[in-house]
Design an enzyme around this catalytic site. Structure first.
Site, short mmCIF file in Angstrom:
data_model
loop_
_atom_site.label_atom_id
_atom_site.label_comp_id
_atom_site.label_asym_id
_atom_site.label_seq_id
_atom_site.Cartn_x
_atom_site.Cartn_y
_atom_site.Cartn_z
N ARG A 47 21.10 17.63 17.16
CA ARG A 47 19.97 17.77 17.86
C ARG A 47 18.90 16.79 17.20
O ARG A 47 19.21 16.15 16.28
CB ARG A 47 19.48 19.42 17.80
CG ARG A 47 19.91 20.19 16.72
CD ARG A 47 19.34 19.93 15.38
NE ARG A 47 17.81 19.76 15.45
CZ ARG A 47 17.08 19.22 14.54
NH1 ARG A 47 17.54 18.21 13.60
NH2 ARG A 47 15.83 18.72 14.70
N GLY A 48 17.40 16.86 17.77
CA GLY A 48 16.68 15.95 17.28
C GLY A 48 16.65 14.80 18.08
O GLY A 48 17.70 14.14 18.34
N ALA A 49 15.40 14.34 18.57
CA ALA A 49 15.32 13.50 19.85
C ALA A 49 16.07 12.09 19.79
O ALA A 49 16.96 11.86 20.37
CB ALA A 49 13.81 12.95 20.09
N ARG A 87 19.39 17.91 28.08
CA ARG A 87 18.12 18.34 27.19
C ARG A 87 17.04 17.71 27.96
O ARG A 87 16.79 16.48 27.70
CB ARG A 87 18.42 18.32 25.84
CG ARG A 87 19.38 19.18 25.01
CD ARG A 87 19.19 19.37 23.59
NE ARG A 87 18.04 20.26 23.43
CZ ARG A 87 17.55 20.61 22.42
NH1 ARG A 87 17.86 19.95 21.27
NH2 ARG A 87 16.42 21.30 22.11
N GLN A 194 15.36 25.44 12.24
CA GLN A 194 15.80 24.08 12.05
C GLN A 194 14.96 23.77 10.75
O GLN A 194 15.56 22.86 9.75
CB GLN A 194 15.12 23.03 12.85
CG GLN A 194 15.66 23.08 14.27
CD GLN A 194 15.47 23.87 15.32
OE1 GLN A 194 14.70 24.96 15.17
NE2 GLN A 194 15.62 23.60 16.59
N ASP A 235 9.20 14.65 20.28
CA ASP A 235 10.24 14.64 21.40
C ASP A 235 10.08 13.63 22.64
O ASP A 235 10.67 13.15 23.36
CB ASP A 235 10.74 15.94 21.75
CG ASP A 235 11.77 16.60 21.01
OD1 ASP A 235 11.05 17.11 19.79
OD2 ASP A 235 12.81 16.51 20.95
N ASN A 245 6.71 18.42 20.87
CA ASN A 245 7.65 18.45 19.69
C ASN A 245 7.92 20.13 19.70
O ASN A 245 7.57 20.70 20.64
CB ASN A 245 6.76 18.13 18.62
CG ASN A 245 7.83 18.07 17.33
OD1 ASN A 245 8.81 17.53 17.49
ND2 ASN A 245 7.36 18.81 16.26
N LYS A 246 8.67 20.33 18.89
CA LYS A 246 8.99 21.79 18.82
C LYS A 246 8.05 22.76 18.88
O LYS A 246 7.31 22.59 18.50
CB LYS A 246 10.00 21.89 17.12
CG LYS A 246 10.53 23.15 17.01
CD LYS A 246 11.55 23.83 18.07
CE LYS A 246 12.68 22.77 18.54
NZ LYS A 246 13.26 23.02 19.66
#
Ligand code: MRU
Length: 348
Positions: A47-49, A87, A194, A235, A245-246
């Site tokens: 995960r993570g862009a 995603r 996270q 993201d 973003n998150k």
């Protein structure tokens, strides 16, 4: 450079460090097909862009099977649609996939075997370039921090979320190595945690001083402690500088703004979506409510009554008006953003 590798190409398959079980287990998942890759992105093994963009690029290589150019291109087009659907918010995923497709199309008429070699090199280049961009982001971003800086971060924008090193954590790593970082406050980052599971793990390995807080403590910390800056990843960034973003980033930016704490966003250029004008156009991924109900992944341990209704938008949009500076590998950007032509010498 971080002490571990979030993803590694191993001759004919992709090895992913399974981020679902960190920090308690170090486990690797091998992806041998594009379907394995798509599943690993969807279930958040990776995960993570930037990390999902790189992973998807290797997925595209794994999808290329035929020795006939035209059949191979069809295989890649199908794989692209599948991968991009896994995603929807992080634009790096589409960016990585489209770069591979573009490379394949530029090989028109060549033998499939040759094209496959070219595609593997392209995926490896994407990976290598991401790490280089992170180091540049780290150096530019560290300039923004004062001596003895105390910073707060949200989610994980570290080595795990990228090709290695990290964006927001790249800045934190660089500031620490320059001796100018005193302390990091880490938001736990509900619901997937996270921050507590991944960012805390990364910082502890490198002995960077940190304290974990729950997300709702950030305002109190800013009121009662010296916090010099908030540093987060992204993201997707639109042309006007709005940032996806998150989930929780938006409320953190409001809180930082209220307390006059600078709010910095760090991301490689692959996170900028030149097709979108503003944040309201960004698709926001809705994930299963189980992530909210079972934060530790244990199905017997619901934190709410069984019948409860749950929402789980995975990202939010922070308007550019709340962002002090966007740090990319090309320098420091302030409003009005000019991501296409700006370089750091002009007006950073
Ligand atoms: O749902 P995730 O864990 O993929 O979300 C990650 C984030 O929101 C990160 O902050 C972002 O991708 C930047 S990572 C360098």
């Amino acid at each position: 450079m971080s002490l571990f590798k979030p993803l590694l190409w191993k001759i004919n398959y992709l090895e992913l460090l399974d981020q679902r079980v960190l920090p308690h287990q170090i486990r690797y998942i091998n992806c041998k097909s594009v379907d394995d890759v798509a599943e690993a992105i969807k279930n958040m093994t990776v995960r993570g862009a930037p990390a999902i963009g790189i992973t998807a690029a290797f997925g595209m290589y794994l999808a290329a099977k035929s020795d006939s150019f035209h059949i191979l291109l069809k295989e890649l087009e199908e794989a692209a649609t599948h991968l991009i659907s896994t995603r929807p918010t992080a634009v790096n995923l589409r960016w990585g996939v489209e770069r591979m497709l573009h490379k394949a199309r530029s090989c028109d008429g060549r033998d499939g075997k040759v094209v496959k070699k070219i595609l593997l090199k392209e995926a490896k280049d994407i990976h290598k370039e991401d790490i280089e961009m992170n180091f540049r982001i780290g150096r530019f971003g560290a300039e923004l921090l004062p001596k003895d800086a105390v910073v707060l971060t949200h989610c994980n924008a570290g080595a795990l979320a990228t090709g290695g090193h990290g964006t927001a954590l790249g800045i934190i790593r660089e500031a620490f190595s320059q001796g100018k970082l005193k302390h990091v406050y880490v938001d736990e980052t509900r619901p997937r945690l996270q921050g507590s599971r991944l960012t805390a793990w990364e910082l502890i390995q490198e002995k960077i001083p940190m304290t974990l807080i729950s997300d709702n403590m950030a305002a109190y910390m800013m009121k009662t402690r010296k916090i010099d800056a908030v540093v987060v990843g992204a993201d997707r960034i639109t042309v006007n500088g709005d940032v996806a973003n998150k989930i929780g980033t938006y409320s953190l930016a409001i809180v930082a703004n209220f307390h006059n704490v600078p709010f910095y966003v760090a991301a490689p250029s692959s996170t900028i979506d030149f097709k979108l004008k503003c944040g309201s156009e960004i698709p926001i991924e809705e994930r299963s409510g189980d992530e909210v109900l079972f934060p530790c992944g244990n199905d017997n341990d619901s934190i709410a009554p069984k019948e409860v209704s749950v929402r789980n938008p995975s990202f939010d949009i922070t308007p550019s008006s709340l962002i002090s500076t966007i740090v990319t590998e090309r320098g420091l950007f302030k409003q009005p953003y000019d991501f296409k032509t700006k370089n750091r010498e002009k007006n950073s």
